[in-house]
Design an enzyme around this catalytic site. Structure first.
Site, PDB file in Angstrom:
ATOM      1  N   LYS A  16      13.730 -41.520 -22.818  1.00  0.00           N
ATOM      2  CA  LYS A  16      13.547 -42.969 -23.001  1.00  0.00           C
ATOM      3  C   LYS A  16      14.821 -43.731 -22.694  1.00  0.00           C
ATOM      4  O   LYS A  16      14.776 -44.822 -22.145  1.00  0.00           O
ATOM      5  CB  LYS A  16      13.128 -43.274 -24.444  1.00  0.00           C
ATOM      6  CG  LYS A  16      11.739 -42.807 -24.781  1.00  0.00           C
ATOM      7  CD  LYS A  16      11.358 -43.186 -26.200  1.00  0.00           C
ATOM      8  CE  LYS A  16      12.069 -42.397 -27.268  1.00  0.00           C
ATOM      9  NZ  LYS A  16      11.790 -40.965 -27.308  1.00  0.00           N
ATOM     10  N   LYS A  18      17.174 -43.448 -20.535  1.00  0.00           N
ATOM     11  CA  LYS A  18      17.390 -43.808 -19.128  1.00  0.00           C
ATOM     12  C   LYS A  18      16.529 -45.012 -18.734  1.00  0.00           C
ATOM     13  O   LYS A  18      17.001 -45.937 -18.080  1.00  0.00           O
ATOM     14  CB  LYS A  18      17.071 -42.608 -18.233  1.00  0.00           C
ATOM     15  CG  LYS A  18      17.022 -42.993 -16.766  1.00  0.00           C
ATOM     16  CD  LYS A  18      16.825 -41.817 -15.842  1.00  0.00           C
ATOM     17  CE  LYS A  18      16.448 -42.338 -14.459  1.00  0.00           C
ATOM     18  NZ  LYS A  18      16.449 -41.320 -13.429  1.00  0.00           N
ATOM     19  N   ASN A  38      18.349 -40.232 -36.321  1.00  0.00           N
ATOM     20  CA  ASN A  38      17.680 -38.993 -35.889  1.00  0.00           C
ATOM     21  C   ASN A  38      17.442 -39.045 -34.375  1.00  0.00           C
ATOM     22  O   ASN A  38      17.288 -38.029 -33.715  1.00  0.00           O
ATOM     23  CB  ASN A  38      16.348 -38.788 -36.638  1.00  0.00           C
ATOM     24  CG  ASN A  38      15.482 -40.036 -36.711  1.00  0.00           C
ATOM     25  OD1 ASN A  38      15.902 -41.124 -36.350  1.00  0.00           O
ATOM     26  ND2 ASN A  38      14.262 -39.876 -37.189  1.00  0.00           N
ATOM     27  N   GLN A 225      11.963 -41.476 -31.153  1.00  0.00           N
ATOM     28  CA  GLN A 225      11.029 -40.344 -31.358  1.00  0.00           C
ATOM     29  C   GLN A 225       9.846 -40.460 -30.390  1.00  0.00           C
ATOM     30  O   GLN A 225      10.025 -40.958 -29.291  1.00  0.00           O
ATOM     31  CB  GLN A 225      10.574 -40.258 -32.824  1.00  0.00           C
ATOM     32  CG  GLN A 225      11.678 -39.807 -33.782  1.00  0.00           C
ATOM     33  CD  GLN A 225      12.587 -40.925 -34.230  1.00  0.00           C
ATOM     34  OE1 GLN A 225      12.134 -41.982 -34.630  1.00  0.00           O
ATOM     35  NE2 GLN A 225      13.883 -40.715 -34.169  1.00  0.00           N
TER      36      GLN A 225
HETATM   37  P1  IMP Z   1      13.462 -36.309 -39.169  1.00  0.00           P
HETATM   38  O1  IMP Z   1      13.120 -37.515 -38.366  1.00  0.00           O
HETATM   39  O2  IMP Z   1      14.943 -35.993 -39.140  1.00  0.00           O
HETATM   40  O3  IMP Z   1      12.922 -36.376 -40.562  1.00  0.00           O
HETATM   41  O4  IMP Z   1      12.763 -35.038 -38.485  1.00  0.00           O
HETATM   42  C1  IMP Z   1      11.354 -34.866 -38.495  1.00  0.00           C
HETATM   43  C2  IMP Z   1      10.876 -34.246 -37.194  1.00  0.00           C
HETATM   44  O5  IMP Z   1      11.058 -35.185 -36.140  1.00  0.00           O
HETATM   45  C3  IMP Z   1      11.633 -32.995 -36.768  1.00  0.00           C
HETATM   46  O6  IMP Z   1      10.742 -32.144 -36.079  1.00  0.00           O
HETATM   47  C4  IMP Z   1      12.673 -33.527 -35.800  1.00  0.00           C
HETATM   48  O7  IMP Z   1      13.108 -32.533 -34.898  1.00  0.00           O
HETATM   49  C5  IMP Z   1      11.861 -34.605 -35.116  1.00  0.00           C
HETATM   50  N1  IMP Z   1      12.686 -35.687 -34.540  1.00  0.00           N
HETATM   51  C6  IMP Z   1      13.263 -36.704 -35.188  1.00  0.00           C
HETATM   52  N2  IMP Z   1      13.907 -37.514 -34.333  1.00  0.00           N
HETATM   53  C7  IMP Z   1      13.706 -37.018 -33.119  1.00  0.00           C
HETATM   54  C8  IMP Z   1      14.076 -37.447 -31.798  1.00  0.00           C
HETATM   55  O8  IMP Z   1      14.724 -38.479 -31.584  1.00  0.00           O
HETATM   56  N3  IMP Z   1      13.659 -36.649 -30.775  1.00  0.00           N
HETATM   57  C9  IMP Z   1      12.905 -35.547 -30.973  1.00  0.00           C
HETATM   58  N4  IMP Z   1      12.530 -35.122 -32.173  1.00  0.00           N
HETATM   59  C10 IMP Z   1      12.920 -35.854 -33.235  1.00  0.00           C
END
Ligand code: IMP
Length: 426
Positions: A16, A18, A38, A225
């Site tokens: 995203k 890019k 995250n 995400q």
């Molecule tokens: P959390 O957001 O840290 O609570 O993680 C919950 C789930 O979302 C886990 O499987 C993380 O690996 C995934 N996750 C959270 N943020 C990202 C992101 O930006 N990219 C990919 N996976 C994410």
């Protein structure tokens, strides 16, 4: 463009950053509306590689205003570090270029401690979170015990809320999670210092956005995400703790539900996921390893190797519906060079039933066996291609089939990490 939202179609990490960076050229304002640090967006401009976690990717475009909306959870320590790193590289030199919502909730050290301790106690059943305290921070928001930025900036209110929360969280940490108690004084002092660093940027961003949109400014909303990590529509409980779908823009930034006109889904030409949970098209052998190596599939936030597999059209079609996508930007097509044949999942079979949608039951999704169709691959490198007609015939065929199965027009195709390694369609 007036108002556009960019969302991840799969499990995040679709590239995203890019496209937000490219689309930001035509925007005046770039807004984040959910998630926290995250997220990790890797941007390559010239030979410079920048990873951003909290500040919108638009920041690398001079003169753009970046907004952190109320739906984001903010760790002030991370924000302060990111600000300093960007400034050191000559970005964000004007304070007016960043606006942070006074209603955004804080991530505090106890959120991170709880996140990590719970994962440890879950053992093999862990979610595989990023360990940044995201889930516990959203829990407090919904439980109405969260601390917002506006509270952080009011010394007496912050002290009172922090004191009350630390007392309660320390009991929970010690008695239930077998962790050490946290020190009120240390957290209070560190956060009070952060408050002064971020104070100049804090404002009523909902009002700001309303006025700017009324004035005809072009706004780009940057999702973090991906759709399958959405707390309502994703592969629950293996999801993040916020809504990642396009509909979250309204609540997460305080604009009206009808304001967004264009919804672009960012979608990888294959599938990846970090963390645990069902992944029907995952390739555990040589093909998965090859995609990981060639695609440099290691998390931008945690460095974890990403799980890799074939394109899942069931999932993408569902994401197109949930987000109301008006277009898809396909990423990392170049990574597939040399793989032959290529497989595309068009349906799943589980419990004797055929699914053309992602089932809500994780037991069923975990047992799902993909139905694949095969297409021939190509051997030519793609990073120099700038027009669709210059792609090898088999690459064009592959893209056309993905587009057909997704039910959404493709607007851009990425053939490399650099801004210019992009085919613009239509
Ligand atoms: P959390 O957001 O840290 O609570 O993680 C919950 C789930 O979302 C886990 O499987 C993380 O690996 C995934 N996750 C959270 N943020 C990202 C992101 O930006 N990219 C990919 N996976 C994410």
């Amino acid at each position: 463009m007036s108002t556009t939202v960019v969302v991840g179609v799969q499990w995040g990490d679709e590239g995203k950053g890019k496209f937000v960076d490219i689309l930001a050229h035509d925007a005046d304002i770039v807004v984040r509306f959910q998630g926290g640090h995250n997220a990790g967006h890797t941007l390559v401009v010239g030979d410079e590689r920048t990873v951003l976690h909290l500040i919108p990717s638009g920041v690398l475009n001079p003169g753009k205003i970046c907004v952190i909306g109320n739906g984001v959870v903010v760790d002030p320590a991370v924000l302060v570090d990111e600000l300093a790193a960007l400034r050191a590289r000559g970005y964000l030199t004007d304070d007016g270029c960043l606006k942070i919502s006074d209603e955004a909730h804080l991530i505090l050290p106890y959120h991170k401690a709880i996140d990590l301790a719970r994962e440890r106690l879950r053992g093999r059943g862990e979610i595989g979170t990023t360990g940044r305290g995201i889930g516990p921070a959203y829990e407090d928001k919904v439980a109405r015990t969260g601390i917002r930025i506006v509270d952080l900036l009011d010394e007496a209110v912050f002290e009172e809320k922090l004191e009350r929360n630390i007392r309660e969280k320390n009991q929970y940490l010690k008695a239930i999670l077998q962790e050490e108690a946290l020190d009120f004084g240390a957290i209070h002092d560190a956060f009070s210092a952060h408050a002064e660093r971020i104070r100049p940027y804090v404002t009523d961003t909902a009002l700001y956005l309303h006025r700017e949109i009324e004035a005809g400014r072009r706004v780009l909303f940057e999702g973090a995400q991906g759709t399958m990590l959405d707390v309502d529509h994703g592969t629950y409980p293996y999801v993040t703790s916020s809504n990642c779908v396009a509909g979250a823009v309204a609540a997460g930034s305080g604009i009206g539900a009808g304001v967004v006109k264009r919804v672009i889904g960012i979608c990888k030409a294959y599938t990846t996921r970090v963390g645990n949970g069902p992944f029907p098209t995952e390739e555990l052998g040589e093909i998965g390893a090859r995609l990981r190596e060639t695609g440099d599939e290691f998390g931008a936030t945690t460095g974890r190797p990403r799980r890799c597999g074939w394109f899942d059209a069931v999932l993408v079609r569902q994401a197109a519906r949930l987000n109301g996508l008006t277009g898809i930007a396909l990423t990392k097509l170049d990574v597939l060079t040399g793989l032959d044949p290529l497989r595309i999942c068009t349906a799943y079979r589980a419990d004797g039933e055929r699914f053309e949608r992602v089932p809500a039951s994780m037991r069923l999704l975990g047992a799902a066996v993909p139905e694949y169709e095969e297409l021939p691959g190509w051997t030519e490198p793609l990073s120099g291609v700038r027009r669709l007609e210059d792609l090898p015939a088999n690459a064009r065929r592959y893209v056309a089939r993905l587009e057909e199965l997704s039910g959404t027009p493709f607007t851009m195709i990425s053939v490399g990490a650099r801004r210019e390694e992009t085919i613009v369609l239509g």
